[in-house]
Scaffold this active site. Sequence first.
Site, PDB file in Angstrom:
ATOM      1  N   HIS A  73       0.982  -1.484  -0.172  1.00  0.00           N
ATOM      2  CA  HIS A  73       0.541   0.302  -0.420  1.00  0.00           C
ATOM      3  C   HIS A  73       0.786   0.746   0.092  1.00  0.00           C
ATOM      4  O   HIS A  73       0.135   2.188  -0.152  1.00  0.00           O
ATOM      5  CB  HIS A  73      -0.943  -0.066   1.583  1.00  0.00           C
ATOM      6  CG  HIS A  73      -2.046  -0.760   1.354  1.00  0.00           C
ATOM      7  ND1 HIS A  73      -3.125  -0.048   0.388  1.00  0.00           N
ATOM      8  CD2 HIS A  73      -2.782  -2.334   1.454  1.00  0.00           C
ATOM      9  CE1 HIS A  73      -3.808  -1.420   0.559  1.00  0.00           C
ATOM     10  NE2 HIS A  73      -3.762  -2.502   0.701  1.00  0.00           N
TER      11      HIS A  73
ATOM     12  N   LYS B 209      -9.287  14.711   3.563  1.00  0.00           N
ATOM     13  CA  LYS B 209      -7.982  13.118   4.376  1.00  0.00           C
ATOM     14  C   LYS B 209      -7.190  12.836   5.152  1.00  0.00           C
ATOM     15  O   LYS B 209      -7.208  14.111   5.662  1.00  0.00           O
ATOM     16  CB  LYS B 209      -6.989  12.802   2.963  1.00  0.00           C
ATOM     17  CG  LYS B 209      -6.402  14.042   2.162  1.00  0.00           C
ATOM     18  CD  LYS B 209      -5.588  14.358   1.394  1.00  0.00           C
ATOM     19  CE  LYS B 209      -6.409  14.304  -0.103  1.00  0.00           C
ATOM     20  NZ  LYS B 209      -6.708  12.977  -1.024  1.00  0.00           N
ATOM     21  N   ARG B 210      -6.196  12.233   5.752  1.00  0.00           N
ATOM     22  CA  ARG B 210      -5.942  12.380   6.705  1.00  0.00           C
ATOM     23  C   ARG B 210      -4.687  12.980   5.875  1.00  0.00           C
ATOM     24  O   ARG B 210      -4.369  13.357   5.286  1.00  0.00           O
ATOM     25  CB  ARG B 210      -4.685  10.573   7.142  1.00  0.00           C
ATOM     26  CG  ARG B 210      -5.126   9.737   7.925  1.00  0.00           C
ATOM     27  CD  ARG B 210      -6.327  10.160   8.420  1.00  0.00           C
ATOM     28  NE  ARG B 210      -5.181  10.186   9.965  1.00  0.00           N
ATOM     29  CZ  ARG B 210      -4.128   9.272  10.757  1.00  0.00           C
ATOM     30  NH1 ARG B 210      -5.174   8.045  10.599  1.00  0.00           N
ATOM     31  NH2 ARG B 210      -3.697   9.290  11.703  1.00  0.00           N
TER      32      ARG B 210
ATOM     33  N   LYS C 287       0.966  14.722   1.321  1.00  0.00           N
ATOM     34  CA  LYS C 287      -0.931  15.010   0.830  1.00  0.00           C
ATOM     35  C   LYS C 287      -0.735  16.842   0.897  1.00  0.00           C
ATOM     36  O   LYS C 287      -1.454  17.248   0.437  1.00  0.00           O
ATOM     37  CB  LYS C 287      -1.887  14.270   2.029  1.00  0.00           C
ATOM     38  CG  LYS C 287      -2.049  13.075   1.735  1.00  0.00           C
ATOM     39  CD  LYS C 287      -3.065  12.445   3.205  1.00  0.00           C
ATOM     40  CE  LYS C 287      -3.041  10.768   2.962  1.00  0.00           C
ATOM     41  NZ  LYS C 287      -4.201  10.590   1.980  1.00  0.00           N
TER      42      LYS C 287
ATOM     43  N   THR D  94      -8.558   7.126  -2.808  1.00  0.00           N
ATOM     44  CA  THR D  94      -9.204   6.359  -2.943  1.00  0.00           C
ATOM     45  C   THR D  94     -10.583   7.760  -3.258  1.00  0.00           C
ATOM     46  O   THR D  94     -11.638   7.472  -3.594  1.00  0.00           O
ATOM     47  CB  THR D  94     -10.564   5.549  -1.838  1.00  0.00           C
ATOM     48  OG1 THR D  94      -9.746   5.394  -0.822  1.00  0.00           O
ATOM     49  CG2 THR D  94      -9.553   3.835  -3.007  1.00  0.00           C
TER      50      THR D  94
ATOM     51  N   LYS E   2     -14.265   9.130  -4.757  1.00  0.00           N
ATOM     52  CA  LYS E   2     -15.133   9.106  -4.499  1.00  0.00           C
ATOM     53  C   LYS E   2     -15.655  10.448  -4.786  1.00  0.00           C
ATOM     54  O   LYS E   2     -16.857  10.865  -5.259  1.00  0.00           O
ATOM     55  CB  LYS E   2     -15.388   9.087  -2.798  1.00  0.00           C
ATOM     56  CG  LYS E   2     -14.702   7.973  -2.423  1.00  0.00           C
ATOM     57  CD  LYS E   2     -14.741   8.265  -0.419  1.00  0.00           C
ATOM     58  CE  LYS E   2     -14.196   6.798  -0.465  1.00  0.00           C
ATOM     59  NZ  LYS E   2     -13.234   7.276   1.601  1.00  0.00           N
TER      60      LYS E   2
HETATM   61  C1  LIG Z   1     -12.119   7.792   1.622  1.00  0.00           C
HETATM   62  C2  LIG Z   1     -11.421   7.806   2.860  1.00  0.00           C
HETATM   63  C3  LIG Z   1     -10.596   7.938   2.887  1.00  0.00           C
HETATM   64  C4  LIG Z   1      -8.976   8.136   1.870  1.00  0.00           C
HETATM   65  O1  LIG Z   1      -8.441   9.131   1.245  1.00  0.00           O
HETATM   66  P1  LIG Z   1      -7.733   9.362   0.224  1.00  0.00           P
HETATM   67  O2  LIG Z   1      -8.032  10.170   0.000  1.00  0.00           O
HETATM   68  O3  LIG Z   1      -7.790   8.437  -0.570  1.00  0.00           O
HETATM   69  O4  LIG Z   1      -6.296   9.223   1.244  1.00  0.00           O
HETATM   70  C5  LIG Z   1     -10.038   8.542   4.284  1.00  0.00           C
HETATM   71  N1  LIG Z   1     -10.807   8.108   5.481  1.00  0.00           N
HETATM   72  C6  LIG Z   1     -12.028   8.010   5.174  1.00  0.00           C
HETATM   73  C7  LIG Z   1     -13.029   8.231   5.685  1.00  0.00           C
HETATM   74  C8  LIG Z   1     -12.254   7.649   4.056  1.00  0.00           C
HETATM   75  O5  LIG Z   1     -13.689   7.931   3.784  1.00  0.00           O
END
Ligand SMILES: *Cc1c(COP(=O)(O)O)cnc(C)c1O
Length: 858
Positions: free
Chosen positions: A399, A592-593, A598, A700, A704
């Site tokens: 990952h 995101k985190r 990032k 991901t 979304k």
């Molecule tokens: C989809 C999702 C992530 C991943 O987000 P990235 O932008 O791909 O890092 C992290 N936390 C939650 C709650 C999510 O739904």
Amino acid sequence: MPKPPATAKQPIASTKTKSSRGAKPAPAAAHSAEVGASGVPTSGVPTVEGFKQAILRHLVSTLARVPQAATPHDWWVATSLAVRDSLHERLIATQDRYIKDNVRRLYYLSMEYLVGRLFESNLYATGLADVARTALAELGVDYTQTLDAELDMGLGNGGLGRLAACFFDSLATLDYPAIGYGMYYEFGLFRQEFVDAHQVEHPDRWRVFGSPWEVLHSDYAQEIPLYGRVENHFDDRGHSTPRWVDTKTILGLPHDIAVAGYGTRTVNLLRLWSSHAPDDFDLAAFNEGSYAEASRKKQAGESISKVLYPNDKTENGKALRLVQQYFFVACSLRDILRRHFRDPRNSWANFADKAAIQLNDTHPAIAVVELMRLMLDEHGLGWDEAWALTTLTLSYTNHTLLPEALETWGVPLFERLLPRHLQLIYEINRRLMQHCVAHWPQDLEKQRTCSIFEENGAKSVRMANLAVVGSHTVNGVAALHTELLKRELFPEFAELYPGKFQNKTNGITPRRWLLQCNPRLAAFITRTLGHGDWVRDLDRLRELEAHAAQPDVQREFLAIKRANKAELADIIARDCSGLCVSPDALFDVQIKRLHEYKRQHLNLLHILALYRRLLQNPQLDLVPRVFIFAAKAAPGYDLAKNIIRAINLVAARINADERIGGKLKVAFLPNYRVSLAEKIIPAADLSEQISTAGKEASGTGNMKLALNGALTIGTLDGANVEIEEAVGAENCFIFGMTVDEVAALRARGYYPRSVYDADEELRALVDWIGSDFFTPGEHAAFAPLHHSLLGGGDPFMVLPDFRAYSDAQQKVEACYRDSTQWAHKALLNVARVGRFSSDRTIREYARDIWRLPAVPMA
Ligand SMILES: *Cc1c(COP(=O)(O)O)cnc(C)c1O
């Protein structure tokens, strides 16, 4: 045998607005009860009346409540239990079928499952969404309040755990036999609050009142040995066999969560382990008056599954974490063997035919060794047979390429916790080294790189090398990431094992991430296409392309987006101290985190640039924007926490500055989690995916947001590359250095000061961050952030990407002014991202890695 009721095809795209599909002809009986294969009565979809009765029955008999006194939490529990009735009937039927046909199964080992709420997803999957809505309305109960009573099942940090949850939705929907194994943490990821702009962490006691979705199966408990030492036992002919002795025992209890597919009767399982001391109550110690000692032992046993480690992509070598990994892997492998050998048709000869075991990252990599140990020490197999079975069964998903995320465990720690496993790793490595010496007789460096042991400094075990060696297939999670995996991280293994590496680009489930979270857009798509088949076949969204240029379609899309933005504006007012934002502004979203790679701080620099341009020219014609953030920082990650504080304090200043006429607002929503993502994503106009090229494995969140009609501003990193390919370069805003340009700059020697010196505006912005402007009376509040950008060498190359980012943002702005053009591009994004469904991902895993046939429930 009576035929099961024809409920396999579920109603589609049920909406939060009144739906005519909700009114189905009511059967005469409350349930059309029949008897299934296992002798368990199976019911069809209950009627509204029947479902109301089920809710009331659970309210009274399970919760001992009269309706007049029931709280939203009571209604949520009672309704969930009524849904669970349907779920469990299907679960039993599915498992009966799997057992009878002795099917090949996928076993997915993951330390994290970021499931979120289960109420609505289970309603949609069982086809009860409309029935439940009507039933609750007739009972005088508020639907939204009921579902808001559920605490997220937050047993994961971020993308990796959420991927596992999306995969289980797809596995069940596509009728693949699968069991997900993991940990039943008492505390999920911490709850985040902001106090004086600082992140404050609170324990997430998500199951303190129990969970209606969980079933405990104490008869499948496992006893797991730990610690101790290895001694050689000699038989009467002088043959020695190693014995692991003087071990301590931990008890593992399985908690099952049913996972139902959408539009099918398949229900799979998540089996999550909690840890306990073997004797719940040490009577001897109690009688000697050592009650405290007895309960201390009990606590030590429970501590293993107590908390999820809140670190995303960093490992800090904590002993308890290795114990957690071993504990859940050992419980799961024993459970897999129990199931296999329960069937008299099975033996070791067909083990690899019946089981495919996937390792989600290296967290469960100890499975390589534990499976070997079980076969060698407890089942008497020889090394070659055991190794063949292990490597035919296991596969591993990588990952991340970030070096700080690659797990290693010190040899002394291993020796103390798992002495027998350490011996086996030495033997696995001895054979690996023979192979390497044969392959590169002259090249010591290559041999050293492949070794499972890191010998520089304190000797440690490299879990990634162990996972690669013990697996038949290793996969990356996006095309670019897989290329880098082969080229940069594991070039020697790629040469040693040709064909072992594959790509499986991540995906997201369209059930949660469109149908459920964005009912307006889902209903609109169904209406426009004239069918709801896209929910199970996301490529069908392509049919939207034919409508994307129609003015009425564009108008309706924009109206839906505006309604979603108005709802989010209410949440922002509630959760950001009354902050008022306009749904007519551009909603610019980065959720995101919080991590340096990032680059939330690149976004912050752009916010400061716009703010400064406005201060210097109050007449500046800017498109009004709301910058929306949500992010948790690992509690020990000081720089990430400093970035949160900086965003919060810049937000406070900008939001209160009347000189800029409300053109800019910054909202940092606290406590990012799945259920909050479900509210933000439908309201997003712009999706920020701005990591340093080469650092984000896939992402991901990017998928979304695009699926919900946000345009991406992003670097050529992770799956952004494939998103650009899919939607077309003209329908997203790609900017910044590529992987090769990052590498070239690094090779030349990167000095942030030279970029800083050459760009006057950037220089002012960095200096601004270094000043006390945003923290009057508090000196150097953002010193860690300022230092990382300049003196600290800007490791993620924020400064050299700033100008390109700012230019791309100007293109965003110009495009947004033309709402027709914007709507057209957004619709094309929705139409063209069908390939990022996790259904596609899972089909590829099943075909290329697991060789897993689907088993449809007739
Ligand atoms: C989809 C999702 C992530 C991943 O987000 P990235 O932008 O791909 O890092 C992290 N936390 C939650 C709650 C999510 O739904």
